[in-house]
Design an enzyme around this catalytic site. Structure first.
Site, PDB file in Angstrom:
ATOM      1  N   ASN A   1     -46.823  -3.560 -26.193  1.00 56.11           N
ATOM      2  CA  ASN A   1     -45.887  -4.050 -25.178  1.00 56.11           C
ATOM      3  C   ASN A   1     -44.791  -2.998 -25.060  1.00 56.11           C
ATOM      4  O   ASN A   1     -43.935  -2.896 -25.937  1.00 56.11           O
ATOM      5  CB  ASN A   1     -45.333  -5.411 -25.635  1.00 56.11           C
ATOM      6  CG  ASN A   1     -44.216  -5.915 -24.727  1.00 56.11           C
ATOM      7  OD1 ASN A   1     -43.979  -5.359 -23.655  1.00 56.11           O
ATOM      8  ND2 ASN A   1     -43.531  -6.967 -25.169  1.00 56.11           N
ATOM      9  N   TRP A   2     -44.846  -2.241 -23.975  1.00 53.22           N
ATOM     10  CA  TRP A   2     -43.901  -1.134 -23.837  1.00 53.22           C
ATOM     11  C   TRP A   2     -42.498  -1.604 -23.455  1.00 53.22           C
ATOM     12  O   TRP A   2     -41.563  -0.803 -23.438  1.00 53.22           O
ATOM     13  CB  TRP A   2     -44.400  -0.137 -22.787  1.00 53.22           C
ATOM     14  CG  TRP A   2     -45.632   0.614 -23.180  1.00 53.22           C
ATOM     15  CD1 TRP A   2     -46.335   0.505 -24.344  1.00 53.22           C
ATOM     16  CD2 TRP A   2     -46.303   1.612 -22.392  1.00 53.22           C
ATOM     17  NE1 TRP A   2     -47.404   1.366 -24.326  1.00 53.22           N
ATOM     18  CE2 TRP A   2     -47.411   2.059 -23.144  1.00 53.22           C
ATOM     19  CE3 TRP A   2     -46.079   2.168 -21.120  1.00 53.22           C
ATOM     20  CZ2 TRP A   2     -48.287   3.033 -22.666  1.00 53.22           C
ATOM     21  CZ3 TRP A   2     -46.952   3.134 -20.645  1.00 53.22           C
ATOM     22  CH2 TRP A   2     -48.044   3.556 -21.417  1.00 53.22           C
ATOM     23  N   LYS A   3     -42.392  -2.866 -23.085  1.00 54.45           N
ATOM     24  CA  LYS A   3     -41.094  -3.422 -22.639  1.00 54.45           C
ATOM     25  C   LYS A   3     -40.520  -2.554 -21.511  1.00 54.45           C
ATOM     26  O   LYS A   3     -41.303  -1.988 -20.734  1.00 54.45           O
ATOM     27  CB  LYS A   3     -40.149  -3.573 -23.841  1.00 54.45           C
ATOM     28  CG  LYS A   3     -40.824  -4.365 -24.974  1.00 54.45           C
ATOM     29  CD  LYS A   3     -39.902  -4.833 -26.045  1.00 54.45           C
ATOM     30  CE  LYS A   3     -40.709  -5.606 -27.090  1.00 54.45           C
ATOM     31  NZ  LYS A   3     -39.897  -6.143 -28.177  1.00 54.45           N
TER      32      LYS A   3
ATOM     33  N   HIS B   1     -42.551 -14.308 -23.516  1.00 57.93           N
ATOM     34  CA  HIS B   1     -42.017 -13.448 -24.586  1.00 57.93           C
ATOM     35  C   HIS B   1     -40.605 -13.928 -24.933  1.00 57.93           C
ATOM     36  O   HIS B   1     -39.851 -14.351 -24.048  1.00 57.93           O
ATOM     37  CB  HIS B   1     -41.992 -11.990 -24.122  1.00 57.93           C
ATOM     38  CG  HIS B   1     -41.730 -11.041 -25.245  1.00 57.93           C
ATOM     39  ND1 HIS B   1     -40.461 -10.836 -25.738  1.00 57.93           N
ATOM     40  CD2 HIS B   1     -42.557 -10.293 -26.002  1.00 57.93           C
ATOM     41  CE1 HIS B   1     -40.536  -9.980 -26.747  1.00 57.93           C
ATOM     42  NE2 HIS B   1     -41.791  -9.631 -26.924  1.00 57.93           N
TER      43      HIS B   1
ATOM     44  N   GLU C   1     -37.982 -12.397 -25.489  1.00 55.71           N
ATOM     45  CA  GLU C   1     -36.901 -11.729 -24.747  1.00 55.71           C
ATOM     46  C   GLU C   1     -36.720 -12.362 -23.378  1.00 55.71           C
ATOM     47  O   GLU C   1     -35.613 -12.429 -22.846  1.00 55.71           O
ATOM     48  CB  GLU C   1     -37.205 -10.220 -24.642  1.00 55.71           C
ATOM     49  CG  GLU C   1     -36.951  -9.528 -25.977  1.00 55.71           C
ATOM     50  CD  GLU C   1     -37.804  -8.307 -26.242  1.00 55.71           C
ATOM     51  OE1 GLU C   1     -38.438  -7.773 -25.310  1.00 55.71           O
ATOM     52  OE2 GLU C   1     -37.842  -7.866 -27.412  1.00 55.71           O
TER      53      GLU C   1
ATOM     54  N   GLU D   1     -44.717 -14.455 -32.662  1.00 59.31           N
ATOM     55  CA  GLU D   1     -43.686 -13.440 -32.832  1.00 59.31           C
ATOM     56  C   GLU D   1     -42.398 -14.097 -33.324  1.00 59.31           C
ATOM     57  O   GLU D   1     -41.613 -14.607 -32.518  1.00 59.31           O
ATOM     58  CB  GLU D   1     -43.408 -12.741 -31.491  1.00 59.31           C
ATOM     59  CG  GLU D   1     -44.600 -12.016 -30.916  1.00 59.31           C
ATOM     60  CD  GLU D   1     -44.191 -10.863 -30.007  1.00 59.31           C
ATOM     61  OE1 GLU D   1     -44.680  -9.761 -30.240  1.00 59.31           O
ATOM     62  OE2 GLU D   1     -43.381 -11.056 -29.099  1.00 59.31           O
TER      63      GLU D   1
ATOM     64  N   GLY E   1     -38.067  -6.109 -33.227  1.00 60.17           N
ATOM     65  CA  GLY E   1     -37.178  -4.961 -33.053  1.00 60.17           C
ATOM     66  C   GLY E   1     -36.129  -4.835 -34.159  1.00 60.17           C
ATOM     67  O   GLY E   1     -35.159  -4.101 -34.022  1.00 60.17           O
TER      68      GLY E   1
ATOM     69  N   SER F   1     -42.171  -5.944 -35.407  1.00 58.80           N
ATOM     70  CA  SER F   1     -42.046  -4.769 -36.283  1.00 58.80           C
ATOM     71  C   SER F   1     -43.363  -4.329 -36.919  1.00 58.80           C
ATOM     72  O   SER F   1     -43.380  -3.912 -38.076  1.00 58.80           O
ATOM     73  CB  SER F   1     -40.969  -5.000 -37.346  1.00 58.80           C
ATOM     74  OG  SER F   1     -39.721  -5.252 -36.730  1.00 58.80           O
TER      75      SER F   1
ATOM     76  N   GLY G   1     -44.411  -3.662 -30.265  1.00 60.74           N
ATOM     77  CA  GLY G   1     -43.359  -3.192 -29.356  1.00 60.74           C
ATOM     78  C   GLY G   1     -43.088  -1.725 -29.583  1.00 60.74           C
ATOM     79  O   GLY G   1     -43.864  -0.853 -29.188  1.00 60.74           O
ATOM     80  N   GLY G   2     -41.977  -1.439 -30.257  1.00 59.81           N
ATOM     81  CA  GLY G   2     -41.503  -0.068 -30.458  1.00 59.81           C
ATOM     82  C   GLY G   2     -42.575   0.935 -30.874  1.00 59.81           C
ATOM     83  O   GLY G   2     -42.655   2.037 -30.313  1.00 59.81           O
TER      84      GLY G   2
HETATM   85  P1  13P Z   1     -41.304  -4.667 -32.095  1.00 57.63           P
HETATM   86  O1  13P Z   1     -42.701  -4.247 -32.520  1.00 57.63           O
HETATM   87  O2  13P Z   1     -40.512  -3.555 -31.501  1.00 57.63           O
HETATM   88  O3  13P Z   1     -40.611  -5.420 -33.164  1.00 57.63           O
HETATM   89  O4  13P Z   1     -41.524  -5.703 -30.884  1.00 57.63           O
HETATM   90  C1  13P Z   1     -42.391  -6.760 -31.036  1.00 57.63           C
HETATM   91  C2  13P Z   1     -42.590  -7.402 -29.720  1.00 57.63           C
HETATM   92  O5  13P Z   1     -41.693  -8.025 -29.203  1.00 57.63           O
HETATM   93  C3  13P Z   1     -43.889  -7.235 -29.065  1.00 57.63           C
HETATM   94  O6  13P Z   1     -43.994  -8.060 -27.952  1.00 57.63           O
END
Ligand code: 13P
Length: 247
Positions: free
Chosen positions: A9-11, A94, A96, A163, A169, A209, A230-231
């Site tokens: 997920n590149w956000k 999600h 967020e 999650e 993050g 993470s 994510g990251g």
């Molecule tokens: P991180 O891997 O950056 O913690 O993000 C997880 C995430 O929200 C994937 O959707």
């Protein structure tokens, strides 16, 4: 046997040029063919990335969508529009989006219904807050989100992503035991709502993470069927290492 799904997920990262360069790098790598690999770039890169991946086994998903087919919803994109450009998956609910854009369980449910109606596979995200975990009510919270998400939905091709909000993050990962316990719990709740046979087929990912260094430990848990990264998915080497966790 459930096939693992490892998704990036590149956000809100990567313009079109950056997206294409990341995807080209990823394509050039040897990737574990025993798992499905998915990337979810931002909206503006979707079309170019899908074109670039035409002959590749890497799948493409969107990070969000509206539940209506069309209409006066300034700034939104519809399931039909995503389907039209070849999007296969869509992330729904999600944390967020729940946190910053007031996405409620009711809206999440409508989005799941819309995704399924238009042939998109929803990746439904759920997870507890730190406060809920500290109070020991994390399972109640997840059960509540699950029940509301599935309201009125028949057995369909869905993916779930557990999650825990406190692990997103933050560099704090749930322990593999915590993640396995919750994904197993989610599967039990699905079996209660539907049937055990269906629950055993549903792919349940862990997200929060995930990195090359912890991927193998997490992905080898019996109830965890993949990761939503994510990251660490923004770097081709790192993401490839996660995908190749067993090797
Ligand atoms: P991180 O891997 O950056 O913690 O993000 C997880 C995430 O929200 C994937 O959707």
């Amino acid at each position: 046997m459930r096939k693992k799904l490892i998704a990036g997920n590149w956000k809100m990262n990567n313009d079109v040029e950056e997206s294409l360069s990341l995807v080209k790098e990823l394509k050039s790598k040897e990737l574990n063919d025993k798992v499905d690999v998915l990337i979810c770039p931002p909206l503006t890169s979707l079309y170019s990335v899908i074109s670039e991946l035409k002959d590749s086994s890497i799948k493409v998903g969107a990070q969000n969508m509206h539940y209506e087919e069309r209409g006066a919803f300034t700034g939104e994109v519809s399931p039909i529009m995503l389907k039209n450009i070849g999007v296969e998956y869509v992330i729904v609910g999600h944390s967020e989006r729940r946190q910053y854009f007031n996405e409620t369980d009711f809206v999440v449910n409508k989005k799941i219904k819309a995704a399924l109606e238009y042939g998109l596979k929803p990746i439904i995200c759920l997870g507890e807050t730190l406060e809920e975990r500290e109070k020991g009510i994390e399972k109640d919270s997840v059960r509540n989100q699950l029940t509301k998400a599935f309201d009125g939905i028949k057995e369909s091709q869905i993916v779930l992503a557990y999650e825990p909000i406190w692990a997103i993050g933050t560099g704090k990962t749930a322990t593999s035991q915590q993640a396995n316990e919750m994904t197993a719990f989610i599967r039990n709740v699905i079996a209660e709502i539907y049937r055990e046979e269906f629950a055993n087929k549903v792919v349940i990912q862990y997200g929060g993470s995930v990195k090359a260094t912890n991927a193998s430990e997490i992905l080898n848990q019996p109830s965890i069927d993949g990761a939503l990264v994510g990251g660490a998915s923004l770097n081709a080497d790192e993401f490839a290492k996660i995908v190749n966790f067993g090797n």
